[in-house]
Design a protein around this motif. Structure first.
Motif, PDB file in Angstrom:
ATOM      1  N   LEU A   1       0.821  -1.212   0.000  1.00 55.20           N
ATOM      2  CA  LEU A   1       0.000   0.000   0.000  1.00 55.20           C
ATOM      3  C   LEU A   1       0.852   1.259   0.000  1.00 55.20           C
ATOM      4  O   LEU A   1       0.542   2.225  -0.706  1.00 55.20           O
ATOM      5  CB  LEU A   1      -0.964   0.002   1.190  1.00 55.20           C
ATOM      6  N   GLU A   2       1.926   1.264   0.769  1.00 51.51           N
ATOM      7  CA  GLU A   2       2.779   2.454   0.803  1.00 51.51           C
ATOM      8  C   GLU A   2       3.333   2.755  -0.588  1.00 51.51           C
ATOM      9  O   GLU A   2       3.310   3.908  -1.033  1.00 51.51           O
ATOM     10  CB  GLU A   2       3.927   2.264   1.789  1.00 51.51           C
ATOM     11  N   LYS A   3       3.787   1.736  -1.283  1.00 50.22           N
ATOM     12  CA  LYS A   3       4.315   1.938  -2.639  1.00 50.22           C
ATOM     13  C   LYS A   3       3.212   2.421  -3.580  1.00 50.22           C
ATOM     14  O   LYS A   3       3.411   3.327  -4.385  1.00 50.22           O
ATOM     15  CB  LYS A   3       4.937   0.651  -3.180  1.00 50.22           C
ATOM     16  N   CYS A   4       2.026   1.832  -3.466  1.00 48.80           N
ATOM     17  CA  CYS A   4       0.894   2.254  -4.298  1.00 48.80           C
ATOM     18  C   CYS A   4       0.567   3.729  -4.067  1.00 48.80           C
ATOM     19  O   CYS A   4       0.362   4.482  -5.024  1.00 48.80           O
ATOM     20  CB  CYS A   4      -0.341   1.410  -3.999  1.00 48.80           C
ATOM     21  N   LEU A   5       0.519   4.132  -2.806  1.00 47.46           N
ATOM     22  CA  LEU A   5       0.183   5.523  -2.497  1.00 47.46           C
ATOM     23  C   LEU A   5       1.258   6.486  -2.990  1.00 47.46           C
ATOM     24  O   LEU A   5       0.948   7.573  -3.491  1.00 47.46           O
ATOM     25  CB  LEU A   5      -0.062   5.692  -0.998  1.00 47.46           C
ATOM     26  N   LYS A   6       2.507   6.086  -2.868  1.00 52.09           N
ATOM     27  CA  LYS A   6       3.588   6.927  -3.395  1.00 52.09           C
ATOM     28  C   LYS A   6       3.439   7.094  -4.902  1.00 52.09           C
ATOM     29  O   LYS A   6       3.575   8.210  -5.436  1.00 52.09           O
ATOM     30  CB  LYS A   6       4.955   6.328  -3.063  1.00 52.09           C
ATOM     31  N   MET A   7       3.169   6.014  -5.598  1.00 53.87           N
ATOM     32  CA  MET A   7       2.989   6.094  -7.054  1.00 53.87           C
ATOM     33  C   MET A   7       1.805   6.977  -7.408  1.00 53.87           C
ATOM     34  O   MET A   7       1.877   7.796  -8.333  1.00 53.87           O
ATOM     35  CB  MET A   7       2.786   4.705  -7.647  1.00 53.87           C
TER      36      MET A   7
ATOM     37  N   SER B   1       5.413  -3.665 -12.147  1.00 55.15           N
ATOM     38  CA  SER B   1       5.087  -4.269 -10.858  1.00 55.15           C
ATOM     39  C   SER B   1       3.568  -4.346 -10.693  1.00 55.15           C
ATOM     40  O   SER B   1       2.817  -3.592 -11.329  1.00 55.15           O
ATOM     41  CB  SER B   1       5.691  -3.449  -9.716  1.00 55.15           C
ATOM     42  N   PRO B   2       3.105  -5.240  -9.815  1.00 57.29           N
ATOM     43  CA  PRO B   2       1.665  -5.288  -9.535  1.00 57.29           C
ATOM     44  C   PRO B   2       1.141  -3.948  -9.019  1.00 57.29           C
ATOM     45  O   PRO B   2       0.025  -3.543  -9.362  1.00 57.29           O
ATOM     46  CB  PRO B   2       1.546  -6.376  -8.458  1.00 57.29           C
ATOM     47  N   GLU B   3       1.952  -3.255  -8.223  1.00 61.60           N
ATOM     48  CA  GLU B   3       1.537  -1.950  -7.702  1.00 61.60           C
ATOM     49  C   GLU B   3       1.380  -0.931  -8.831  1.00 61.60           C
ATOM     50  O   GLU B   3       0.403  -0.169  -8.857  1.00 61.60           O
ATOM     51  CB  GLU B   3       2.544  -1.452  -6.661  1.00 61.60           C
ATOM     52  N   ALA B   4       2.309  -0.910  -9.762  1.00 58.35           N
ATOM     53  CA  ALA B   4       2.228   0.029 -10.882  1.00 58.35           C
ATOM     54  C   ALA B   4       0.995  -0.250 -11.738  1.00 58.35           C
ATOM     55  O   ALA B   4       0.279   0.674 -12.130  1.00 58.35           O
ATOM     56  CB  ALA B   4       3.498  -0.046 -11.728  1.00 58.35           C
ATOM     57  N   LYS B   5       0.751  -1.504 -12.007  1.00 57.20           N
ATOM     58  CA  LYS B   5      -0.421  -1.872 -12.816  1.00 57.20           C
ATOM     59  C   LYS B   5      -1.710  -1.426 -12.122  1.00 57.20           C
ATOM     60  O   LYS B   5      -2.617  -0.881 -12.759  1.00 57.20           O
ATOM     61  CB  LYS B   5      -0.436  -3.380 -13.065  1.00 57.20           C
ATOM     62  N   PHE B   6      -1.781  -1.653 -10.821  1.00 58.58           N
ATOM     63  CA  PHE B   6      -2.968  -1.269 -10.069  1.00 58.58           C
ATOM     64  C   PHE B   6      -3.161   0.250 -10.068  1.00 58.58           C
ATOM     65  O   PHE B   6      -4.267   0.750 -10.328  1.00 58.58           O
ATOM     66  CB  PHE B   6      -2.886  -1.804  -8.629  1.00 58.58           C
ATOM     67  N   VAL B   7      -2.102   0.992  -9.804  1.00 60.45           N
ATOM     68  CA  VAL B   7      -2.223   2.456  -9.749  1.00 60.45           C
ATOM     69  C   VAL B   7      -2.555   3.021 -11.126  1.00 60.45           C
ATOM     70  O   VAL B   7      -3.354   3.957 -11.239  1.00 60.45           O
ATOM     71  CB  VAL B   7      -0.964   3.103  -9.129  1.00 60.45           C
ATOM     72  N   LYS B   8      -2.005   2.465 -12.182  1.00 59.81           N
ATOM     73  CA  LYS B   8      -2.384   2.908 -13.531  1.00 59.81           C
ATOM     74  C   LYS B   8      -3.877   2.698 -13.758  1.00 59.81           C
ATOM     75  O   LYS B   8      -4.549   3.537 -14.361  1.00 59.81           O
ATOM     76  CB  LYS B   8      -1.568   2.189 -14.596  1.00 59.81           C
ATOM     77  N   ASP B   9      -4.384   1.577 -13.261  1.00 62.85           N
ATOM     78  CA  ASP B   9      -5.823   1.338 -13.379  1.00 62.85           C
ATOM     79  C   ASP B   9      -6.618   2.368 -12.589  1.00 62.85           C
ATOM     80  O   ASP B   9      -7.661   2.853 -13.049  1.00 62.85           O
ATOM     81  CB  ASP B   9      -6.176  -0.072 -12.910  1.00 62.85           C
TER      82      ASP B   9
END
Length: 176
Positions: free
Chosen positions: A55-61, A118-126
């Motif tokens: 989550l921290e990485k997702c929020l940063k992105m 990364s899974p986080e990047a894919k999710f945040v792009k979505d």
């Protein structure tokens, strides 16, 4: 290197003042700023991120994904600039920002997001795409546009979703 607080204030305020180009092109009066869009992406990310993602990485992105637009502007897919040129300009702008703010991790996070690996990047792009679809729906309702914006943004955005997480498919089906 310490954070240049004046540079921080400059970049933050540029994003607050920079209207989203796609809405300007569609004649939306007083469209959202890049900062407002980023806030929406952050909130969607916070509310919808699956537990197995960092989550921290997702929020940063989410908070950083458009920071470079304060330097290069808000490009749309309809601008006369190649994907490669856009990427080069944005990466260089983010490098300069990271140096000025004394935090090179910003560039690393941005590059991971842009590379969409990364899974986080894919999710945040979505989340970025879903936020745009939701904004289009809002503007259609607010300005009585008969779903013209929603249909355009839904078709464009949903076709480009990674759909790497079930929550993305569930969310997009609820929007329609």
């Amino acid at each position: 290197m310490a954070c240049d607080i004046d540079a921080f204030a400059f970049y933050l305020n540029k994003l607050k003042e920079l209207p989203r180009s796609g809405w300007l092109a569609r004649k939306i009066p007083a469209p959202e700023s890049v900062a407002e869009h980023s806030y929406g992406v952050v909130l969607l990310t916070l509310l919808l991120a699956p537990k197995h993602l960092n989550l921290e990485k997702c929020l940063k992105m989410a908070i950083l994904h458009d920071l470079q637009e304060g330097v290069v502007g808000d490009y749309t897919p309809y601008d006369n600039i190649s994907v490669q040129e856009k990427s080069l300009r944005e990466k260089e702008a983010m490098r300069v920002i990271a140096e000025k703010l004394g935090n090179m991790e910003l560039l690393d996070i941005f590059e991971e997001y842009e590379q969409n690996t990364s899974p986080e990047a894919k999710f945040v792009k979505d989340m970025d795409r879903i936020e745009c679809i939701l904004q289009a729906k809002y503007y259609d309702n607010k300005y009585h546009r008969n779903n013209e914006l929603f249909e355009e943004f839904f078709q464009y955005g949903s076709a480009r979703l990674n759909k790497s997480e079930n929550i993305v498919s569930e969310t997009i089906s609820k929007i329609k």
